[in-house]
Design a protein around this motif. Structure first.
Motif, PDB file in Angstrom:
ATOM      1  N   SER A 100     -12.083   1.654  -0.649  1.00 48.41           N
ATOM      2  CA  SER A 100     -11.875   2.899   0.084  1.00 48.41           C
ATOM      3  C   SER A 100     -11.741   2.655   1.589  1.00 48.41           C
ATOM      4  CB  SER A 100     -13.039   3.855  -0.194  1.00 48.41           C
ATOM      5  OG  SER A 100     -12.889   5.042   0.530  1.00 48.41           O
ATOM      6  N   HIS A 101     -10.751   3.330   2.182  1.00 47.86           N
ATOM      7  CA  HIS A 101     -10.509   3.214   3.620  1.00 47.86           C
ATOM      8  C   HIS A 101      -9.750   4.453   4.090  1.00 47.86           C
ATOM      9  CE1 HIS A 101      -6.988   1.603   1.525  1.00 47.86           C
ATOM     10  NE2 HIS A 101      -6.268   1.942   2.570  1.00 47.86           N
ATOM     11  N   LYS A 102      -9.797   4.732   5.382  1.00 48.86           N
ATOM     12  CA  LYS A 102      -9.056   5.857   5.924  1.00 48.86           C
ATOM     13  C   LYS A 102      -7.594   5.469   6.113  1.00 48.86           C
ATOM     14  CE  LYS A 102     -12.822   8.293   8.264  1.00 48.86           C
ATOM     15  NZ  LYS A 102     -13.344   8.794   9.551  1.00 48.86           N
ATOM     16  N   ARG A 103      -6.698   6.396   5.712  1.00 45.77           N
ATOM     17  CA  ARG A 103      -5.276   6.091   5.757  1.00 45.77           C
ATOM     18  C   ARG A 103      -4.474   7.368   6.007  1.00 45.77           C
ATOM     19  NH1 ARG A 103      -3.723   1.291   3.898  1.00 45.77           N
ATOM     20  NH2 ARG A 103      -1.493   0.833   3.813  1.00 45.77           N
TER      21      ARG A 103
ATOM     22  N   ILE B 252      -5.067  12.531   7.310  1.00 40.41           N
ATOM     23  CA  ILE B 252      -5.930  11.358   7.167  1.00 40.41           C
ATOM     24  C   ILE B 252      -6.863  11.593   5.983  1.00 40.41           C
ATOM     25  CG2 ILE B 252      -7.636   9.855   8.244  1.00 40.41           C
ATOM     26  CD1 ILE B 252      -4.925   9.686   9.558  1.00 40.41           C
ATOM     27  N   LYS B 253      -6.852  10.649   5.034  1.00 43.80           N
ATOM     28  CA  LYS B 253      -7.694  10.756   3.852  1.00 43.80           C
ATOM     29  C   LYS B 253      -8.436   9.445   3.618  1.00 43.80           C
ATOM     30  CE  LYS B 253      -6.811  14.866   1.936  1.00 43.80           C
ATOM     31  NZ  LYS B 253      -7.854  15.842   1.550  1.00 43.80           N
ATOM     32  N   GLN B 254      -9.582   9.558   2.968  1.00 43.88           N
ATOM     33  CA  GLN B 254     -10.335   8.386   2.523  1.00 43.88           C
ATOM     34  C   GLN B 254      -9.798   8.033   1.141  1.00 43.88           C
ATOM     35  OE1 GLN B 254     -12.727   7.356   4.703  1.00 43.88           O
ATOM     36  NE2 GLN B 254     -13.455   5.569   3.579  1.00 43.88           N
ATOM     37  N   VAL B 255      -9.060   6.930   1.040  1.00 41.17           N
ATOM     38  CA  VAL B 255      -8.358   6.607  -0.202  1.00 41.17           C
ATOM     39  C   VAL B 255      -8.511   5.127  -0.543  1.00 41.17           C
ATOM     40  CG1 VAL B 255      -6.604   8.399   0.185  1.00 41.17           C
ATOM     41  CG2 VAL B 255      -6.180   6.046   0.977  1.00 41.17           C
ATOM     42  N   ARG B 256      -8.104   4.800  -1.756  1.00 41.39           N
ATOM     43  CA  ARG B 256      -7.934   3.414  -2.168  1.00 41.39           C
ATOM     44  C   ARG B 256      -6.822   3.380  -3.219  1.00 41.39           C
ATOM     45  NH1 ARG B 256      -9.758   1.131  -6.696  1.00 41.39           N
ATOM     46  NH2 ARG B 256     -10.813   2.428  -8.232  1.00 41.39           N
TER      47      ARG B 256
ATOM     48  N   THR C 296       3.941   3.464  -5.002  1.00 44.87           N
ATOM     49  CA  THR C 296       2.520   3.267  -5.297  1.00 44.87           C
ATOM     50  C   THR C 296       1.673   4.288  -4.572  1.00 44.87           C
ATOM     51  OG1 THR C 296       2.936   0.889  -5.518  1.00 44.87           O
ATOM     52  CG2 THR C 296       0.654   1.596  -5.344  1.00 44.87           C
ATOM     53  N   GLY C 297       1.044   5.161  -5.331  1.00 43.71           N
ATOM     54  CA  GLY C 297       0.214   6.201  -4.751  1.00 43.71           C
ATOM     55  C   GLY C 297      -1.246   5.790  -4.663  1.00 43.71           C
ATOM     56  N   ALA C 298      -1.978   6.509  -3.831  1.00 42.43           N
ATOM     57  CA  ALA C 298      -3.407   6.265  -3.624  1.00 42.43           C
ATOM     58  C   ALA C 298      -4.216   7.357  -4.300  1.00 42.43           C
ATOM     59  CB  ALA C 298      -3.721   6.226  -2.141  1.00 42.43           C
ATOM     60  N   ILE C 299      -5.493   7.082  -4.507  1.00 41.96           N
ATOM     61  CA  ILE C 299      -6.424   8.095  -4.998  1.00 41.96           C
ATOM     62  C   ILE C 299      -7.475   8.346  -3.934  1.00 41.96           C
ATOM     63  CG2 ILE C 299      -6.074   7.511  -7.430  1.00 41.96           C
ATOM     64  CD1 ILE C 299      -8.812   6.060  -7.335  1.00 41.96           C
ATOM     65  N   VAL C 300      -7.927   9.579  -3.825  1.00 43.54           N
ATOM     66  CA  VAL C 300      -9.022   9.900  -2.915  1.00 43.54           C
ATOM     67  C   VAL C 300     -10.295   9.272  -3.471  1.00 43.54           C
ATOM     68  CG1 VAL C 300     -10.404  11.756  -1.922  1.00 43.54           C
ATOM     69  CG2 VAL C 300      -7.935  12.044  -2.199  1.00 43.54           C
ATOM     70  N   SER C 301     -10.978   8.499  -2.635  1.00 46.77           N
ATOM     71  CA  SER C 301     -12.118   7.731  -3.139  1.00 46.77           C
ATOM     72  C   SER C 301     -13.075   7.367  -2.016  1.00 46.77           C
ATOM     73  CB  SER C 301     -11.613   6.445  -3.810  1.00 46.77           C
ATOM     74  OG  SER C 301     -12.668   5.567  -4.116  1.00 46.77           O
ATOM     75  N   ASN C 302     -14.347   7.273  -2.368  1.00 49.39           N
ATOM     76  CA  ASN C 302     -15.366   6.779  -1.447  1.00 49.39           C
ATOM     77  C   ASN C 302     -15.958   5.452  -1.917  1.00 49.39           C
ATOM     78  OD1 ASN C 302     -15.366   8.980   0.471  1.00 49.39           O
ATOM     79  ND2 ASN C 302     -16.362  10.241  -1.100  1.00 49.39           N
TER      80      ASN C 302
ATOM     81  N   GLU D 131     -16.525   4.185 -10.545  1.00 44.10           N
ATOM     82  CA  GLU D 131     -15.469   5.202 -10.430  1.00 44.10           C
ATOM     83  C   GLU D 131     -14.471   5.094 -11.573  1.00 44.10           C
ATOM     84  OE1 GLU D 131     -13.428   6.419  -6.484  1.00 44.10           O
ATOM     85  OE2 GLU D 131     -12.057   4.985  -7.422  1.00 44.10           O
ATOM     86  N   ILE D 132     -14.059   3.880 -11.916  1.00 46.67           N
ATOM     87  CA  ILE D 132     -13.112   3.673 -13.007  1.00 46.67           C
ATOM     88  C   ILE D 132     -13.719   4.123 -14.332  1.00 46.67           C
ATOM     89  CG2 ILE D 132     -11.880   1.911 -14.356  1.00 46.67           C
ATOM     90  CD1 ILE D 132     -11.623   0.331 -11.712  1.00 46.67           C
ATOM     91  N   THR D 133     -14.978   3.829 -14.534  1.00 42.92           N
ATOM     92  CA  THR D 133     -15.662   4.210 -15.767  1.00 42.92           C
ATOM     93  C   THR D 133     -15.625   5.715 -15.991  1.00 42.92           C
ATOM     94  OG1 THR D 133     -17.163   2.314 -15.528  1.00 42.92           O
ATOM     95  CG2 THR D 133     -17.841   4.051 -17.031  1.00 42.92           C
TER      96      THR D 133
END
Length: 296
Positions: A206-209, A235-239, A249-255, A265-267
Motif C-alpha cells: 500500500s502506498h499513496k498514488r 490521491i488514494k492509498q492503493v496497491r 493494470t488497475g489498483a485496489i484501495v488498500s492499507n 487482505e487476499i484471504t
C-alpha cells in the motif's frame, strides 16, 4: 512436508525437466511476483551453479518505472543475463500497430515482440509464471505447453501428462512454454514469498498514488493514458495485485503495509486477482484469444 515444500518440490522438478529436455530455454521475467517466484525456484533448482538460462523481459515502453528499477537492480546484484524485447521496436518495424484512443494499450502487442524475440534468439522453451487459478484459459494449460511453428497455442493439441511425465518433443520451428507454478494459488505465492523473504516491487504494498476511476477500477495517472473529461485525478492509498502494462493494470484501495497484511487482505477479498486487469475484460474469451495467438 509442509504444503509449500510440496509445491516447491514439484516446481523444481518441472524446471529441471525443462532444462534437461530443451536446448535453449529462457525464463520470461516481468518483475512481478510470479516471475520472481519462478526466478527464485530456478536458482534453488540449480544451486550452487548459476541459473543456466537468461531472463527475458518484453518491455511495452509503458511499464511502471518501479518495476523497471526493481528489475535492473535484481540483475545488477545477481549477475543474471537479461534480454529485453521492446514493443516500440516492433511498432517502428511495422510488425505491430499502435492502438489509439482512451482505451488504447500495448499489452496485446507484446505477443508480436515476444515471438520476434523467441525467433531472434532461437529459444525452444520459454518458462513462465502463469498459474491455473488465475483465469479460465490458463486453467487449460499443461506444465509443458506446446506451441506450433507460428507460436500459436491450441488447447486441443496438448500432450497428456500422466505420472509426472512431460513430453517435450517438437518439430523444427516449434517451441514450448513451461509453467512450473501451475498448481500454485495466489495465496500460496504470497505465503511462500513471506517464508522465503523474497524481495518484491513496492507496487505490491500500500502506498499513496495519484489515480483516476474508470469502469470500476482505479488507474495510475501516467503520460501513457488519456483521461475522459469526467475522470478526475485524486490521491488514494492503493496497491496492485498484479503488475503489467500500466495502461491495463488497475489498483485496489488498500492499507496493507506489509506481507502479513497483504495475505490477510487476499484471504478476505471477493475480487479475483485479475479483476483489475482491463485487458481480460475486452471480451469473454479475451485471454484465450491472446494465448492462441502466442501470448504469455
Amino acid at each position: 512436508m509442509n504444503y509449500l515444500d510440496e509445491l516447491e518440490s514439484e516446481s523444481i522438478y518441472v524446471l529441471r525437466e525443462a532444462f534437461a529436455q530443451f536446448e535453449n530455454p529462457a525464463l520470461l521475467f516481468s518483475g512481478g511476483k510470479d516471475s520472481l517466484l519462478c526466478y527464485h525456484l530456478a536458482k534453488k533448482a540449480f544451486e550452487p551453479l548459476p541459473m543456466p538460462f537468461p531472463l527475458v523481459h518484453i518491455d511495452t515502453g509503458h511499464n511502471f518505472q518501479e518495476t523497471l528499477a526493481f528489475r535492473d537492480e535484481l540483475v545488477r546484484k545477481s549477475g543474471a543475463m537479461l534480454i529485453v524485447g521492446y514493443v516500440q521496436d516492433s511498432i517502428d518495424n511495422g510488425t505491430a500497430i499502435e492502438e489509439h484512443g482512451h482505451h488504447a494499450s500495448r499489452n496485446a502487442l507484446q505477443t508480436v515482440t515476444l515471438l520476434e524475440t523467441i525467433e531472434k534468439h532461437g529459444f525452444d522453451c520459454c518458462i513462465g509464471g502463469a498459474r491455473r487459478d488465475e483465469e479460465k484459459a490458463r486453467a487449460k494449460e499443461r506444465f509443458f505447453s506446446h506451441r506450433d511453428e507460428f507460436g500459436q497455442w491450441n488447447p486441443r493439441n496438448q500432450r497428456p501428462e500422466l505420472w509426472n511425465l512431460y513430453n517435450g518433443k517438437k518439430k523444427e520451428g516449434e517451441h514450448f512454454r513451461v509453467f512450473p507454478i501451475s498448481n500454485w494459488t495466489e495465496l500460496d505465492v504470497w505465503n511462500y514469498i513471506k517464508r522465503e523473504e523474497i524481495q518484491i516491487p513496492s507496487l505490491y504494498i500500500s502506498h499513496k498514488r495519484e489515480v483516476f476511476y474508470r469502469n470500476g477500477v482505479y488507474y495510475s495517472n501516467t503520460p501513457y493514458m488519456s483521461r475522459n473529461p469526467d475522470e478526475r485525478l485524486e490521491i488514494k492509498q492503493v496497491r496492485f495485485r498484479t503488475i503489467g502494462d500500466v495502461t491495463c493494470t488497475g489498483a485496489i484501495v488498500s492499507n496493507a503495509s506489509n506481507l502479513t497484511e497483504v495475505i490477510d487482505e487476499i484471504t478476505k477479498s471477493k475480487l479475483t486477482e485479475r479483476g483489475t486487469r482491463i485487458d481480460d475484460k475486452r471480451s469473454a474469451s479475451s485471454m484465450e484469444d491472446r494465448k492462441s495467438q502466442g501470448y504469455f
